[in-house]
Every structure is written in C-alpha cells, then in structure tokens.
Design a protein around this motif. Sequence first.
Motif, PDB file in Angstrom:
ATOM      1  N   ASP A 119       0.847  -1.197   0.000  1.00  0.00           N
ATOM      2  CA  ASP A 119       0.000   0.000   0.000  1.00  0.00           C
ATOM      3  C   ASP A 119       0.883   1.247   0.000  1.00  0.00           C
ATOM      4  O   ASP A 119       0.912   1.997   0.972  1.00  0.00           O
ATOM      5  CB  ASP A 119      -0.906  -0.031   1.238  1.00  0.00           C
ATOM      6  N   THR A 120       1.603   1.444  -1.079  1.00  0.00           N
ATOM      7  CA  THR A 120       2.562   2.552  -1.134  1.00  0.00           C
ATOM      8  C   THR A 120       2.858   2.894  -2.586  1.00  0.00           C
ATOM      9  O   THR A 120       2.760   2.031  -3.460  1.00  0.00           O
ATOM     10  CB  THR A 120       3.871   2.168  -0.399  1.00  0.00           C
ATOM     11  N   GLY A 121       3.216   4.154  -2.848  1.00  0.00           N
ATOM     12  CA  GLY A 121       3.615   4.539  -4.203  1.00  0.00           C
ATOM     13  C   GLY A 121       2.423   4.761  -5.111  1.00  0.00           C
ATOM     14  O   GLY A 121       1.293   4.353  -4.812  1.00  0.00           O
ATOM     15  N   GLY A 122       2.658   5.423  -6.238  1.00  0.00           N
ATOM     16  CA  GLY A 122       1.601   5.722  -7.194  1.00  0.00           C
ATOM     17  C   GLY A 122       1.332   4.536  -8.105  1.00  0.00           C
ATOM     18  O   GLY A 122       1.888   3.461  -7.918  1.00  0.00           O
ATOM     19  N   PRO A 123       0.449   4.732  -9.108  1.00  0.00           N
ATOM     20  CA  PRO A 123       0.125   3.660 -10.052  1.00  0.00           C
ATOM     21  C   PRO A 123       1.387   3.101 -10.713  1.00  0.00           C
ATOM     22  O   PRO A 123       2.311   3.847 -11.012  1.00  0.00           O
ATOM     23  CB  PRO A 123      -0.774   4.345 -11.077  1.00  0.00           C
TER      24      PRO A 123
END
Lengths: 413, 413
Positions: free
Chosen positions: A135-139
């Motif tokens: 659950d981290t970072g963009g697409p």
Amino acid sequence: MKRMSRDIRTANRYEVLRRCLDRPAVSRQELAAETGLSSATVGTLVGELLDLGILVTGGFVDSAGGRPRGLVSVDAGHGSLVGVDVAETYVHAERFDLNLRVVARADRELRPGAHEPAHVVAVIADTVRAVLDADTGGPVLGAGVCMPGLVDRQGGISVYAPNWGWHEAVPLRELLAQHLDVPLYLDNPLRASTVAELWFGAARGRDDAVVVNLGTGVGAGLALGGTLHRGVSNSAGEWGHTTLVLDGRPCHCGDRGCVEAYVGAPGIMRNLRELHPGSPLLHPDDQTATIEAIGRAAAEGSAEALDVVRETARYLGPAVADLVNLLNPEVVVLSSWVAAALGGPLVSEVRGVVGRHALAGPFAAAEIVLSPVPTDPVSLGAATFALEGFLGRNGVDATGLRPGPRASIAGGA
Amino acid sequence: MKRMSRDIRTANRYEVLRRCLDRPAVSRQELAAETGLSSATVGTLVGELLDLGILVTGGFVDSAGGRPRGLVSVDAGHGSLVGVDVAETYVHAERFDLNLRVVARADRELRPGAHEPAHVVAVIADTVRAVLDADTGGPVLGAGVCMPGLVDRQGGISVYAPNWGWHEAVPLRELLAQHLDVPLYLDNPLRASTVAELWFGAARGRDDAVVVNLGTGVGAGLALGGTLHRGVSNSAGEWGHTTLVLDGRPCHCGDRGCVEAYVGAPGIMRNLRELHPGSPLLHPDDQTATIEAIGRAAAEGSAEALDVVRETARYLGPAVADLVNLLNPEVVVLSSWVAAALGGPLVSEVRGVVGRHALAGPFAAAEIVLSPVPTDPVSLGAATFALEGFLGRNGVDATGLRPGPRASIAGGA
C-alpha cells in the motif's frame, strides 16, 4: 540513420530526467548548463516530462538581473516502477517511486532443480504481486524483469538459459502477462546492472565503461558512447564465454577454457579446492556460503582465503586486461554478489594483474573500481527499463523525429 | 551530451555525402529516402556541401505531378585528398579525387632496421610529395597519415610503435609539417581500414561490425552503432594483445599468449615451422614471401599449406569467437594483407572453428567475410580522415550545435 536520431533524442531525455532525480527543484537553466544541451532542447524535453506528470513545476529562483526562473522537480509519488531480479536461486522484486527510491521489496526462493518454466513464472508473478499489493507509491507504470541467459527483449522471450536447462525458447512475457496486469519488459541482468551504473553508478557521465558482473555466471556489460551496447541480437557482453586458456577447463557452455570457468562462483570454488583441498572455507554444495566465507576470511587476512583471491585474480586480471585493451574504457566496474563479497582484496589484486597484462596506454586510461550502487543494481536497472519503456510508449513515435501523441500517466499505464 | 549532438550531425553529413559518391546526379528526395533523414535535414546538409564546393547542382528530374527536382552530384575534380599507409616495411601514398577514386600512387621502401624518426619522416614526406606533384586532381584538402602502434590523433603524435622500437612519443605531425604544406591528420591503420569498411566495404549500412586486421601485427577495428569506436584514449581495438593462451607464447608486447603471437605473420611463420620444419614455403627472413607462398600453395590444394591455414584457424577461430560473443556484431570482416593472401581457405576454416567456439545465438547473427574493398583500405581510410578533417574545419563549430563560418575549398585548404 533514423535509429540514431531517435537514440539521441531518447538519450537526451534520459539525461535531463536523470539530472532531476532525487534532488531539490531545479531550473531549466541549471539543467541546460549541466547537460550541455541548448535551452530550447531542455525546454522541449522538460515540457514532455511535465505533460507526462513525471515532473511538476513549483517555486522560482531569482536570476541576476533577469526574470525569476521557474523550477521543476520529480513528482515522486505520481507513479511507481517495479524491477525484478530473477537469479538462479531466488527472485527479488523491488518497487520504486519516480525518484528511483525503493518503497517496497519482496523475495522468493527458487529451489535447486525446480526450474520448469511454469513454476518459475508462478514464483516471479507471486513476487511481483507482493510489491504491487504493497500500500505505497503511485500507479505502477511497468515492471522490468531480468532473466539469466539470452533474452529476446522485443519478443519478451527467454531464448536460452543453460543454467536452468532451458535450451528451448520460453515466451516469458506472454506467460507472465496471464498473471500480471502491468506492462512488462524482459531483459538480461547484465544489461540491467550496466544501465544502473550508467544512471546511478560509476559509469554516470562516462563515455566508455565496462561493467564486469561476477556471479554464478559472469559477463561484461558495455556502456559505449554513453549508451548501452546491445549488439545486433541483444547478446553483447558474453565475456564469460571468451577464451582465456585455449583447451583449458571445460565450461558448461560446451567450450573449454572460458573466462567463466575460472572466475564464476563455481570456478572460484574449484580454485579453492585445487589450492586447499580440505579448506574449512569450502561449503561443497553452497556457492554463496563458500564465496562469502572466502570474502570474510580474506578481509580478516586469512592466508588461505587470500591465496584463493590471488589465484582468482591471476585469471580475472588478464580477462579484464582483454577488455581494457580491446575497448579502451574510462572505467571498469566490478559488480554483482561475488565482487561485493570479495571486495577490496579482489579489486587490489586485480588492479595489479591487469597492470602486468594490459598495454600501458589503455591501462593508464582505465580506472578499476567496485560498483558504488548501494542497492541491488539488477532490480534498479530493471526498473529503469520499465521507465524507459514508459517514456518510449509516450512521447517519441516510431519515426523518431517528431513527438507523438502523449498520454498522462493514468492514460499511459 | 554536446558530443553526441555533434556526432549525430557529423554522421548524418557523412551519410549524405557517402550516398553521393561515385554515382550519377541524385535528387534531395532520393537522398532523404535512402538515408531516412527528413527532407529539411537533407536540404541543410546538401546546402553545406554545395557551399563547400564538394557538391554541384546540375540537371532536373521530373517528379510525378510535382515540380521538377534539382539534382546534385560530387564535383570530383574540385579538390583531392591524400591517404598514406605507413607500414613496418613500406610507405604507400594514394591521391584521390572527391569521389574517392585513386588518381595517383607512390611507394617507398622502409629498410629493416632503418626506423629512426627523422628517416621515417623523410621517407613519408618524399612519398607524399610524389603524389602531390602529380599533375592531376584539384587542390589538396588534406592528407591522412596512418602509423602503426598507438597514436594520439588530436596531438598528431606517435605515442608507441613497438615494432620500430619507438617507445617514446614522436611528434610526427609537427615533424611532417616541416616538409609538407597541407593539413595533416595522424591516425592508426586499424581505424583507417575500419572507416574504409564503413564508407565503402562490408560494414556499410551495418550497425555493428568488427574489422579484423591480419598483418604483421593484428587488431580489431570496432564500428559500433554505425560509427568508429575509438575508446577514451583512441586505442580501442588492441585485440592482438588479448590473451588467447594464458602463459602461452611470448609476445613482443612483453606479455604471453597474446592473439598476435599466434595469428600475426610472424606467428603464422612459427606455426609453419612447428608443423613442417623444413618446408620450402618458409622464407626465414621474409614474412611477406612466406605468407604469400602459403596462400598460393593453399589455393592449389597443398596439404602442407592447408595444414598451416588450419593450425592458424585453430587459434584465430576462438579469438574471433571472443569478438562475436563479446560484441554480437552483424559482420566480422577479415582484412589486410595476410587475410588477402590466405583468402578463401582461411575464411572457410575460420568460420568452422568460430562455430564450434561461439555461442549459438551471436554466431547465427554474425557473417564472417573477406574485405570487399578493392584498393588499399588503409590509404582509402586515411583519405577519409582527411575528408572528415576538412568537413570538421568547415561547417560545424566547436559547440557542435550551429554551423560555423564556412569556407570554400580554396579558402579552407
């Protein structure tokens, strides 16, 4: 010549982006000064990266007597990239933000002998899913997957992986795509670690560099004229299978006397066995444990371990001297886990032996250093391939001469 | 990156000029189609070559439904170029028109042992004067002089010529300039013959080619990404001093087991002596006579001569396989006088041995051929360096990004 025009445009775009990574906001004028590109070119390239959402504007800086200059910086969280290092015995995946900083990691083992394509694909997919689910970072803009052996990167096919007994082509990208819904880029770890050195390591800003990868297999990534030399069928760098001792030790490739037979991890184990048959450093069925034991003992000054390092350098030295004589590079980077484990003692022995074998001129011109890349260079390079793939799909069309229709990250991924 | 922008512009200019050489008048549209460059780029480059007087306009051709198209062609007699091949035992100079056709030749001998710099300079100057004095061709735009050994081309200095006992740097361009009043370009025969293959031979239009020069010394010219790879100090290509047999035959470079010790002319003489000690093919003090005798006898099916060719291929094969594995080229060109003398029998033996040593993928991708360049590739390449030098002095300034002040040929030479 089209190819070259596109290459130069692409290389310039990477150069601008590289200069923006992991630093405070920067002006176009600074980028022009640092890259040597014209202001107009930098303006165009920055514009493309802004359109893609990779860069954002923010802040101004005074310029002496002129208008305040607008600043740009990487929007680190606007997307993320996955890099996968598939080795003989493990799969290691990392997820990076757009500053190429690691935001998640996952590891899986590949048991010896368990190398059927379907099993390997399932393990890779499982490892990648673990970092995709984080659950981290963009697409996620794409995932680069590096496989040992010969790889057809356009086709996404593992052509030949002899250490796994893959003598037939395996359509790896197609098989992985059944499990994973991100753009996939297949390549080889040698080329990944070379790109990692070009973007972030000892080859940065150098015209001609050779990245010598020392692991179970060995190879030499070639960064010539500031870009990766792939060769006509993407297999350049097979230095491990150049001849060092005509009619010498048998090599698993079928030939004899190959460099790899003397300086790959199994070759180094053989060097140890020949010099000190009953050595406690030897873990007969465990390359990693043996090489790490040699490295630790050598660092503590063990005569037995230093013997092995010296004997390995006796072979590695002339083989590195061959690269120095043939390619006349600015720097030779020793990389991968065997180089990291044997570290300083290996580098200093190798330097001495290269000096005795190479011609004076090219030897004087070539630094020999350990890789300074602080994280796994293969997953970092693999993520860079995914970034290059994303940029390639968005901004430079097939003619290479005009920017094509652009997509935002949401649209492009 | 400046370097790259200039390189691409220069490469494009050469490409346009190359397409015009030695053919009837051609339209800009044809040039654009053949080179893949845009019409605007071709227009600019053709304009520069017209301003320099290298191209002239003349004639029109109908275009379907459009305006008639203007044609351009090389003004062959508007200038000429000199290329000099300085070898261990001779100096050979050729004068070329602007179509790179030979219009005059001269040869001088260098007696064995007579290698003091002042004497060599006098012989070179005398040979060049002979072609300068020839009453043919336009004003001389420059002379390229290729010297064996390591050459500092920027400085015009012969850095190291071990076969002559030149272990100290010799400021050759400066010494020659005291005798000759034309712009002089110093380089190495290996790079000259590689450029000759790129412009006129088997590397033309190829992305990655290796030119294996077999003479008294041996080397491998690298044409990667369509341009000559020089390395950081202009010494790339010293394949002759890569290790083939660790701790093998002594080499005159001071190391042991170098490729050159087995496949240079003296190495081939040793192969002959070891196989057939009393052979009538052997001319003990004459490399050229020996190699030519082997070549003639092999062509006539002599078992003794074919033995020597086979033994030479046993060494040359793995050494060429090393280049194929490391660089993954489209083509390997066998060039220079030893390759020409041993010809077809050598190439077919070498192909077989390379196939047994190289990895299957890169071997399948690589043609192995004899040089198709019909004249001396070193003097042709040397003249090309003079042409490149002339173009470099007239049209692209030091920043590489804007055309600088141009000169006509009269003004520039």
